[in-house]
Design a protein around this motif. Structure first.
Motif: not given
Length: 198
Positions: A1-2, A6-7
């Motif tokens: 995940m980038t 993730k955020t």
């Protein structure tokens, strides 16, 4: 995940239970920032608006309960009756967890989104179609296995089981009494053994 992915996932996971308990329209942006510890700018940097966060949180909540049901089905013995009883047992055994996290996300969102949140209502419809299809597939398999009567109205029985579960959860949560859900689940058992079974 980038980092962005993730955020976004962090925001969804941190706010999902709150959305299910308080409501998808009732949850404010301030609630989301308090739950996540992120700024308003960070939220809007990852989602177009609060409604997009709400929709993502709903999909997360619906998928979470859906995955638990699928897991219960995968762990149950083969055979249509065993599969249907696995769903019944899931609701019997997970009543407290469902209530602690705000109740059934499908039911909560359906009640709230019908007129006020059309985009969310589309997602809720998809969820109910998917939930009903689980029952339809099991019943169809039961007919093919010659466990159930060949002339059953598959859609009618599947829809009835979904309605009994959702109605049982609603009344049990409202009345703070699991017995209403038990009544609904007993009715499903009665359908299986006294109406559907050969």
């Amino acid at each position: 995940m980038t980092k962005t992915e993730k955020t976004k996932q962090f925001i969804i996971e941190k706010s999902s239970v709150h959305f299910n308990k308080i409501g998808y329209l009732g949850t404010s942006l301030r609630d989301i920032t308090n739950l996540t510890g992120l700024t308003k700018g960070s939220i809007y940097g990852n989602f177009e608006n609060k409604e997009e966060v709400a929709k993502a949180a709903y999909k997360y909540n619906a998928k979470r309960i859906g995955n638990k049901i699928i897991s219960a089905l995968n762990q149950s013995p083969s055979g249509a009756i065993n599969k249907l009883m696995a769903i019944v047992d899931f609701y019997k055994n997970n009543w407290s967890v469902i209530i602690e996290t705000g109740g059934c996300p499908l039911l909560n969102a359906a009640t709230e989104s019908d007129d006020a949140f059309p985009k969310l209502n589309i997602e809720v419809r998809k969820s109910f179609i998917g939930f009903t299809k689980i029952f339809e597939d099991i019943i169809k398999n039961g007919i093919e296995e010659r466990i159930f009567k060949h002339d059953l109205n598959i859609k009618e029985y599947a829809s009835t089981m979904v309605m009994l579960i959702e109605g049982g959860v609603l009344l049990s949560k409202t009345m703070a009494d699991k017995e209403y859900l038990n009544i609904s689940l007993k009715r499903i058992e009665n359908l299986i053994h006294n109406e559907m079974k050969l």
